[in-house]
Write a protein that holds these residues in place. Structure first.
Motif, PDB file in Angstrom:
ATOM      1  N   ILE A 287      -3.060  79.323  65.825  1.00  0.00           N
ATOM      2  CA  ILE A 287      -3.315  79.659  64.426  1.00  0.00           C
ATOM      3  C   ILE A 287      -2.608  78.610  63.580  1.00  0.00           C
ATOM      4  CG2 ILE A 287      -2.988  81.346  62.607  1.00  0.00           C
ATOM      5  CD1 ILE A 287      -3.070  83.477  64.749  1.00  0.00           C
ATOM      6  N   ARG A 288      -3.382  77.911  62.802  1.00  0.00           N
ATOM      7  CA  ARG A 288      -2.810  76.851  61.953  1.00  0.00           C
ATOM      8  C   ARG A 288      -2.756  77.340  60.522  1.00  0.00           C
ATOM      9  NH1 ARG A 288      -5.977  72.843  65.423  1.00  0.00           N
ATOM     10  NH2 ARG A 288      -4.420  72.443  67.005  1.00  0.00           N
ATOM     11  N   ASP A 289      -3.097  76.513  59.592  1.00  0.00           N
ATOM     12  CA  ASP A 289      -3.006  76.856  58.174  1.00  0.00           C
ATOM     13  C   ASP A 289      -4.228  77.612  57.664  1.00  0.00           C
ATOM     14  OD1 ASP A 289      -0.561  75.666  58.011  1.00  0.00           O
ATOM     15  OD2 ASP A 289      -1.387  73.701  57.538  1.00  0.00           O
ATOM     16  N   ARG A 290      -4.978  78.261  58.526  1.00  0.00           N
ATOM     17  CA  ARG A 290      -6.163  79.012  58.110  1.00  0.00           C
ATOM     18  C   ARG A 290      -5.834  80.446  57.718  1.00  0.00           C
ATOM     19  NH1 ARG A 290      -9.624  75.529  56.504  1.00  0.00           N
ATOM     20  NH2 ARG A 290     -10.180  74.009  58.063  1.00  0.00           N
ATOM     21  N   VAL A 291      -4.582  80.837  57.772  1.00  0.00           N
ATOM     22  CA  VAL A 291      -4.189  82.177  57.372  1.00  0.00           C
ATOM     23  C   VAL A 291      -4.290  82.259  55.851  1.00  0.00           C
ATOM     24  CG1 VAL A 291      -2.329  83.852  57.392  1.00  0.00           C
ATOM     25  CG2 VAL A 291      -2.694  82.390  59.357  1.00  0.00           C
ATOM     26  N   VAL A 292      -4.909  83.314  55.348  1.00  0.00           N
ATOM     27  CA  VAL A 292      -5.268  83.386  53.932  1.00  0.00           C
ATOM     28  C   VAL A 292      -4.072  83.633  53.030  1.00  0.00           C
ATOM     29  CG1 VAL A 292      -6.664  84.606  52.249  1.00  0.00           C
ATOM     30  CG2 VAL A 292      -7.584  84.127  54.503  1.00  0.00           C
ATOM     31  N   GLY A 293      -3.248  84.607  53.337  1.00  0.00           N
ATOM     32  CA  GLY A 293      -2.159  84.950  52.428  1.00  0.00           C
ATOM     33  C   GLY A 293      -0.954  85.504  53.156  1.00  0.00           C
ATOM     34  N   ASP A 294      -0.004  86.006  52.359  1.00  0.00           N
ATOM     35  CA  ASP A 294       1.231  86.549  52.930  1.00  0.00           C
ATOM     36  C   ASP A 294       0.968  87.777  53.792  1.00  0.00           C
ATOM     37  OD1 ASP A 294       2.712  84.579  51.704  1.00  0.00           O
ATOM     38  OD2 ASP A 294       3.077  85.787  49.901  1.00  0.00           O
ATOM     39  N   TYR A 295       0.007  88.590  53.376  1.00  0.00           N
ATOM     40  CA  TYR A 295      -0.321  89.802  54.133  1.00  0.00           C
ATOM     41  C   TYR A 295      -0.771  89.440  55.548  1.00  0.00           C
ATOM     42  CZ  TYR A 295      -2.551  94.236  55.313  1.00  0.00           C
ATOM     43  OH  TYR A 295      -2.918  95.400  55.937  1.00  0.00           O
ATOM     44  N   GLN A 296      -1.682  88.468  55.656  1.00  0.00           N
ATOM     45  CA  GLN A 296      -2.176  88.051  56.966  1.00  0.00           C
ATOM     46  C   GLN A 296      -1.087  87.319  57.740  1.00  0.00           C
ATOM     47  OE1 GLN A 296      -3.822  87.582  54.106  1.00  0.00           O
ATOM     48  NE2 GLN A 296      -5.690  88.773  54.377  1.00  0.00           N
ATOM     49  N   ARG A 297      -0.269  86.533  57.046  1.00  0.00           N
ATOM     50  CA  ARG A 297       0.821  85.805  57.694  1.00  0.00           C
ATOM     51  C   ARG A 297       1.803  86.752  58.387  1.00  0.00           C
ATOM     52  NH1 ARG A 297       0.544  80.647  55.899  1.00  0.00           N
ATOM     53  NH2 ARG A 297      -0.027  80.981  53.747  1.00  0.00           N
ATOM     54  N   ARG A 298       1.995  87.918  57.771  1.00  0.00           N
ATOM     55  CA  ARG A 298       2.910  88.911  58.330  1.00  0.00           C
ATOM     56  C   ARG A 298       2.465  89.339  59.724  1.00  0.00           C
ATOM     57  NH1 ARG A 298       3.544  94.926  55.980  1.00  0.00           N
ATOM     58  NH2 ARG A 298       1.463  94.992  56.874  1.00  0.00           N
ATOM     59  N   PHE A 299       1.149  89.534  59.902  1.00  0.00           N
ATOM     60  CA  PHE A 299       0.636  89.951  61.202  1.00  0.00           C
ATOM     61  C   PHE A 299       0.745  88.832  62.230  1.00  0.00           C
ATOM     62  CE2 PHE A 299      -1.515  92.853  58.299  1.00  0.00           C
ATOM     63  CZ  PHE A 299      -1.086  94.049  58.849  1.00  0.00           C
ATOM     64  N   VAL A 300       0.539  87.607  61.787  1.00  0.00           N
ATOM     65  CA  VAL A 300       0.667  86.471  62.702  1.00  0.00           C
ATOM     66  C   VAL A 300       2.106  86.359  63.196  1.00  0.00           C
ATOM     67  CG1 VAL A 300       0.489  83.954  62.894  1.00  0.00           C
ATOM     68  CG2 VAL A 300      -1.277  85.244  61.684  1.00  0.00           C
ATOM     69  N   GLU A 301       3.066  86.532  62.272  1.00  0.00           N
ATOM     70  CA  GLU A 301       4.479  86.487  62.670  1.00  0.00           C
ATOM     71  C   GLU A 301       4.818  87.644  63.607  1.00  0.00           C
ATOM     72  OE1 GLU A 301       6.551  84.005  62.110  1.00  0.00           O
ATOM     73  OE2 GLU A 301       4.888  83.012  61.085  1.00  0.00           O
ATOM     74  N   MET A 302       4.249  88.830  63.333  1.00  0.00           N
ATOM     75  CA  MET A 302       4.477  89.974  64.227  1.00  0.00           C
ATOM     76  C   MET A 302       3.894  89.690  65.608  1.00  0.00           C
ATOM     77  SD  MET A 302       3.759  93.091  61.537  1.00  0.00           S
ATOM     78  CE  MET A 302       3.783  94.408  62.725  1.00  0.00           C
ATOM     79  N   TYR A 303       2.738  89.000  65.656  1.00  0.00           N
ATOM     80  CA  TYR A 303       2.132  88.640  66.937  1.00  0.00           C
ATOM     81  C   TYR A 303       3.022  87.659  67.695  1.00  0.00           C
ATOM     82  CZ  TYR A 303      -0.951  86.466  70.317  1.00  0.00           C
ATOM     83  OH  TYR A 303      -1.471  85.970  71.473  1.00  0.00           O
ATOM     84  N   ARG A 304       3.561  86.688  66.986  1.00  0.00           N
ATOM     85  CA  ARG A 304       4.440  85.699  67.637  1.00  0.00           C
ATOM     86  C   ARG A 304       5.709  86.337  68.186  1.00  0.00           C
ATOM     87  NH1 ARG A 304       3.361  81.058  63.181  1.00  0.00           N
ATOM     88  NH2 ARG A 304       1.445  80.277  64.113  1.00  0.00           N
ATOM     89  N   ARG A 305       6.201  87.388  67.510  1.00  0.00           N
ATOM     90  CA  ARG A 305       7.390  88.098  68.005  1.00  0.00           C
ATOM     91  C   ARG A 305       7.037  89.098  69.102  1.00  0.00           C
ATOM     92  NH1 ARG A 305       8.566  88.481  62.281  1.00  0.00           N
ATOM     93  NH2 ARG A 305       7.763  90.601  62.356  1.00  0.00           N
ATOM     94  N   GLY A 306       5.751  89.336  69.328  1.00  0.00           N
ATOM     95  CA  GLY A 306       5.323  90.259  70.373  1.00  0.00           C
ATOM     96  C   GLY A 306       5.266  91.705  69.943  1.00  0.00           C
ATOM     97  N   GLU A 307       5.247  91.972  68.627  1.00  0.00           N
ATOM     98  CA  GLU A 307       5.232  93.344  68.121  1.00  0.00           C
ATOM     99  C   GLU A 307       3.825  93.931  68.068  1.00  0.00           C
ATOM    100  OE1 GLU A 307       7.181  93.307  64.349  1.00  0.00           O
ATOM    101  OE2 GLU A 307       9.002  92.412  65.166  1.00  0.00           O
ATOM    102  N   VAL A 308       2.795  93.083  67.963  1.00  0.00           N
ATOM    103  CA  VAL A 308       1.412  93.543  67.939  1.00  0.00           C
ATOM    104  C   VAL A 308       0.609  92.797  68.987  1.00  0.00           C
ATOM    105  CG1 VAL A 308       1.416  94.201  65.499  1.00  0.00           C
ATOM    106  CG2 VAL A 308       0.765  91.900  66.135  1.00  0.00           C
ATOM    107  N   LYS A 309      -0.524  93.386  69.362  1.00  0.00           N
ATOM    108  CA  LYS A 309      -1.436  92.749  70.308  1.00  0.00           C
ATOM    109  C   LYS A 309      -2.715  92.378  69.572  1.00  0.00           C
ATOM    110  CE  LYS A 309       0.208  95.645  74.084  1.00  0.00           C
ATOM    111  NZ  LYS A 309      -0.158  96.713  75.014  1.00  0.00           N
ATOM    112  N   VAL A 310      -3.486  91.493  70.162  1.00  0.00           N
ATOM    113  CA  VAL A 310      -4.752  91.084  69.573  1.00  0.00           C
ATOM    114  C   VAL A 310      -5.854  91.967  70.129  1.00  0.00           C
ATOM    115  CG1 VAL A 310      -6.424  89.220  69.354  1.00  0.00           C
ATOM    116  CG2 VAL A 310      -3.998  88.719  69.227  1.00  0.00           C
ATOM    117  N   GLY A 311      -6.719  92.471  69.220  1.00  0.00           N
ATOM    118  CA  GLY A 311      -7.848  93.293  69.633  1.00  0.00           C
ATOM    119  C   GLY A 311      -9.048  92.421  69.960  1.00  0.00           C
ATOM    120  N   GLU A 312     -10.221  92.998  69.831  1.00  0.00           N
ATOM    121  CA  GLU A 312     -11.458  92.287  70.129  1.00  0.00           C
ATOM    122  C   GLU A 312     -11.809  91.353  68.977  1.00  0.00           C
ATOM    123  OE1 GLU A 312     -16.116  93.370  70.925  1.00  0.00           O
ATOM    124  OE2 GLU A 312     -14.591  94.873  71.342  1.00  0.00           O
ATOM    125  N   VAL A 313     -11.861  90.060  69.246  1.00  0.00           N
ATOM    126  CA  VAL A 313     -12.123  89.055  68.225  1.00  0.00           C
ATOM    127  C   VAL A 313     -13.626  89.010  67.933  1.00  0.00           C
ATOM    128  CG1 VAL A 313     -11.947  86.607  67.657  1.00  0.00           C
ATOM    129  CG2 VAL A 313     -10.138  87.704  68.985  1.00  0.00           C
TER     130      VAL A 313
END
Length: 191
Positions: A3-29
Motif C-alpha cells: 500500500i503506497r500513497d493511494r490511501v485516501v484519508g486519515d480514516y483509511q490510513r488508520r486501518f492500514v496502520e492497524m493492519y501493519r500492527r496485526g490488529e485487523v485482517k484483510v477480507g475479500e478484496v
C-alpha cells in the motif's frame, strides 16, 4: 500487501496502520474498473462490562444515567422539533397558495421535504456520534422502541403534531458505532 500513497484519508490510513500492527485482517478484496476495495476484518471481544448507561429518549431531549453514581448525561433534541415546526409552517403556506398536485406544488413540497429530512438526518447523525463519544467505555442500555408509532394513542396524535414523528435517532448508526468501538449495546423490552 503493498500500500503506497493511494490511501485516501486519515480514516483509511488508520486501518492500514492497524493492519501493519496485526490488529485487523484483510477480507475479500473486490476489484473493478475504477477502484480496489479492501475490507478489513476486526475481531471484537465483547465481555461483560462493569459500567452501564441507561438511555431514555424523549421528544426534546435524551437523558442518560450511568451506573457511576451521580453521572447524568443530557443531550438536547429541541432542534429537531423546531426544524419540523418550521417546515410544517412552510408546507402549510404552500398548500394555501398553490393548488394541490400541480407541478409547482409537487416540486416545492419535494424540495422542502428533502431539506427537512436532510437537516434532521444530519442532526441525528451528529447527535448519535456525540452520544457514543460521551459514553465511551460504558455499555448502553436502551428500551426497545419497535412498534411505538403503531401503538401511539390516536386521540393524542390528533392534538400533538409531534407524537407521530417519533425520532428514529439513528439507531442503526448508533448500533454500528457501538459495535465498531467495541462497546456492548443492549435493548430492554418495555412493559
Amino acid at each position: 500487501m503493498c500500500i503506497r500513497d493511494r490511501v485516501v484519508g486519515d480514516y483509511q490510513r488508520r486501518f492500514v496502520e492497524m493492519y501493519r500492527r496485526g490488529e485487523v485482517k484483510v477480507g475479500e478484496v473486490i476489484i473493478n474498473e475504477q477502484y480496489v476495495h479492501i475490507p478489513f476484518i476486526q475481531e471484537i471481544d465483547v465481555t461483560d462490562p462493569k459500567k452501564y448507561v441507561a438511555i431514555d429518549i424523549n421528544e426534546r431531549e435524551i437523558v442518560g444515567v450511568s451506573s457511576n453514581p451521580g453521572k447524568v448525561y443530557r443531550w438536547d433534541c429541541s432542534y429537531i422539533v423546531e426544524t419540523r415546526l418550521k417546515y410544517r409552517a412552510i408546507r402549510q403556506r404552500i398548500q394555501k397558495k398553490l393548488k394541490p398536485y400541480t407541478k409547482a406544488y409537487k416540486r416545492l413540497m419535494a424540495k422542502y421535504g428533502k431539506k427537512e429530512r436532510d437537516k434532521v438526518r444530519d442532526f441525528l447523525h451528529k447527535l448519535s456520534r456525540r452520544i457514543v463519544d460521551d459514553t465511551e467505555g460504558y455499555a448502553i442500555v436502551m428500551e426497545d422502541l419497535k412498534g411505538l408509532k403503531a401503538s401511539a394513542n390516536r386521540k393524542r396524535k390528533a392534538y400533538n403534531p409531534f407524537s407521530h414523528k417519533v425520532q428514529p435517532l439513528s439507531t442503526k448508526h448508533k448500533l454500528f458505532k457501538f459495535k465498531w468501538n467495541t462497546f456492548p449495546y443492549r435493548r430492554l423490552q418495555s412493559y
